[in-house]
Design a protein around this motif. Structure first.
Motif: not given
Length: 228
Positions: A120-145
């Protein structure tokens, strides 16, 4: 009635349905008043913060708070989110960049060796990751910080969070984590998502993640609400 007014009333009705599923009528109406005045006009989907306020004001035990969060997510998914996705234009309270993030549904199957909690943890976090990744490279960099900052959450190391996010196929950092640590990690990821996309879009992504996780057979043994 304007489009924004109609969206507010529809969402308010969904919130009440969720509150009534987890609280008695008096508590539900009191909670609805809080949402309508403090959250509805500007942060209608900031469910995590809303329930945190309810927990403090109504002295809710942690288990009941989790039930309220889950009931609200379910009600929004069933009675608000589907209509919101086809409505245009988006309400002004949603940040323009965040509002554009609407990745297609992607089923995230658990690994064969996962215990139910980790599945369940993997499903939740991977779904969130899909949403973050769809936001584009700038959002991905900001998210990492933001994720590194969120690692100050109790019992969650920044290095572990980054490993979970960027090398999520191994999950080695959390192989032996108990339920509380998984919940702390999920919360840190949510906080980073809220900093990056804003609380409205972060709550939409979390609602979507919960819905997808509930479709897994492991959810019968380990409901997603146990990590919220």
């Amino acid at each position: 009635m304007t489009v924004a007014d109609a969206a507010f009333e529809r969402r308010k009705a969904a919130i009440l349905i969720g509150l009534r599923a987890a609280l008695d009528e008096t508590a539900a109406q009191s909670a609805l008043d809080l949402w309508a005045h403090a959250y509805g006009p500007t942060r209608p989907l900031a469910i995590v913060d809303f329930v945190a306020d309810l927990e403090r004001l109504q002295a809710l035990p942690p288990k009941r708070s989790g039930a309220v969060r889950l009931a609200l997510y379910q009600a929004l998914i069933q009675h608000d989110a589907p209509k919101a996705r086809v409505a245009a234009p988006s309400p002004p309270a949603i940040e323009p960049a965040a509002a554009a993030v609407e990745p297609p549904p992607v089923a995230v199957p658990p690994a064969a060796s996962d215990r139910p909690a980790m599945a369940i943890f993997r499903a939740l976090t991977m779904s969130l990751r899909i949403g973050i990744d769809a936001s584009g490279p700038a959002a991905q960099r900001e998210f990492a910080i933001a994720l590194a900052r969120a690692g100050t959450v109790a019992r969650v190391k920044p290095a572990d969070l980054l490993l979970v996010w960027f090398a999520s196929q191994s999950w080695a950092a959390l192989a032996d984590a108990d339920d509380a640590r998984l919940a702390d990690t999920l919360h840190a990821i949510y906080v980073a998502a809220a900093e990056t996309l804003g609380p409205v879009q972060a709550d939409r992504l979390l609602s979507r993640a919960v819905s997808e996780a509930q479709a897994l057979p492991e959810s019968r043994l380990f409901p997603p609400s146990r990590l919220l």
